[in-house]
Design an enzyme around this catalytic site. Structure first.
Site: not given
Length: 285
Positions: A18, A99, A142-143, A168
Site C-alpha cells: 500500500h 486497496s 474473476d479478476g 493482488d
C-alpha cells in the site's frame, strides 16, 4: 467468507504493497488527464483491526502500528500513513483501508475504479462501501477475466489512455498462480499498453520465485522492476518472510520514490535476517 485480508490487514506485506500503491496514485494525480484503475482482487475494502480475525493474528501490531509515531520517516512512507489515518479518528488506528478504499481516496472527478472480487460476501461488502460513489464500479467476478472484459477502459465517451492494474491474488494455489499472472499481464499490455501494472507476491523461499521473475522480465513492456521487503530470513516454505511488488511500465523515475523508503521499513519492521532490494529486470531504453 474469505478472511485472507482480514487476518493480515496492516501487516508488513500490506505496508509495502500500500505504500507503493499510494505513491503510484499520487504520481498519476500529477497529470491532469483522467485515469482508470483496475483492482483485480479487491477484497471488502475495509477491515476493523479489533475484529476477531485481525486479533487472532495481531499482524498489524508488527506492521502499520510500528510505523505510527516513528520520527522522520521518508516522505513515501509518510504519504502512506496519511492515507491510512484518513480512514480513522484523529490520533487512533482502529480500521485498515484495503486497496480499493485507498484508490477511491485519491480519485478525482473524472477518474474511475473497477474493483473485482469473486467471493460473494466480500463483493457485497464492497458494494455497500461504495454504493454512493459513482466513480467506483464493483464487479463480482474473476479478476483475471476482467482484464479481457474491461480493458482497454472506455466509459461513455471517455477513453482512458493511462492508469493502473493492481494484481493482488490470494495465492491459494501457490505456484499455479504465477502462470496466470504472467498471462494476465501479457494480455493487459496488449490491450492497454499505456497502463502501469503492479503485482504483489509473497516471499517464503525467494529462490522459488526465479522462474516467475524470468518470465516477467520477458514481457513486452517498456520497463520491469521489483521492490522487496523481507522482515525475516527466507528459510521456511510455510512462514511468510516478506513480499514484493513487481512494477511493469511504472511512471518515469517512480523507483526513486520507493528505493530510499525500503531501508527505513527494514529498520522499523525487520527482525534478524531482514533484507530489502530494488532490482531492474528490464530497464527502459
Amino acid at each position: 467468507m474469505n478472511y485472507r485480508h482480514a487476518f493480515h490487514a496492516g501487516n508488513h506485506a500490506d505496508v509495502l504493497k500500500h505504500m507503493v500503491l499510494v505513491n503510484l496514485l499520487e504520481a498519476l494525480n500529477r497529470k491532469d488527464s483522467p485515469y482508470f484503475v483496475l483492482d483485480t482482487h479487491a477484497g471488502r475494502g475495509h477491515y476493523l483491526l479489533a475484529s476477531p480475525e485481525a486479533r487472532k493474528t495481531s499482524e498489524a501490531e508488527h506492521g502499520v502500528f510500528k510505523l505510527f509515531g516513528q520520527p522522520q520517516l521518508h516522505p513515501s512512507i509518510e504519504a502512506y500513513l496519511r492515507a491510512v489515518q484518513a480512514h480513522n479518528p484523529v490520533g487512533a488506528l482502529v480500521a485498515y483501508p484495503g486497496s480499493p478504499l485507498l484508490v477511491a481516496q485519491h480519485l478525482r472527478e473524472g477518474d474511475r475504479l473497477a474493483a473485482c472480487e469473486l467471493q460473494p460476501e466480500e463483493a457485497q461488502a464492497l458494494r455497500e462501501l461504495f454504493h454512493r460513489d459513482a466513480r467506483v464500479a464493483v464487479h463480482a467476478r474473476d479478476g483475471y477475466g476482467a482484464i479481457k472484459a474491461l480493458l482497454p477502459p472506455r466509459i461513455g465517451q471517455v477513453k482512458y489512455g493511462r492508469g493502473l492494474v493492481l494484481i493482488d491474488p490470494p495465492y491459494e494455489a501457490q505456484d499455479a498462480e504465477y502462470p496466470q499472472i504472467v498471462a494476465a499481464v501479457r494480455e493487459g499490455l496488449t490491450r492497454w499498453p499505456g497502463a502501469s501494472f503492479a503485482v504483489w507476491y509473497p516471499i517464503k523461499q525467494r529462490r522459488t520465485l526465479q522462474p516467475f521473475l524470468r518470465k516477467a522480465a520477458a514481457l513486452p513492456a517498456r520497463s520491469v522492476w521489483l521492490a522487496e521487503l523481507q522482515v525475516r530470513a527466507d528459510d521456511s516454505p510455510l512462514r511468510l518472510a516478506g513480499s514484493g511488488m513487481l512494477m511493469i511500465n511504472a511512471p518515469w523515475q517512480f523507483e526513486q520514490a520507493i528505493a530510499p523508503a525500503l531501508p527505513q521499513l527494514q529498520q522499523v519492521l525487520g527482525e534478524t535476517g531482514a533484507t530489502t532490494r530494488l532490482e531492474w529486470l528490464r530497464q527502459p531504453d
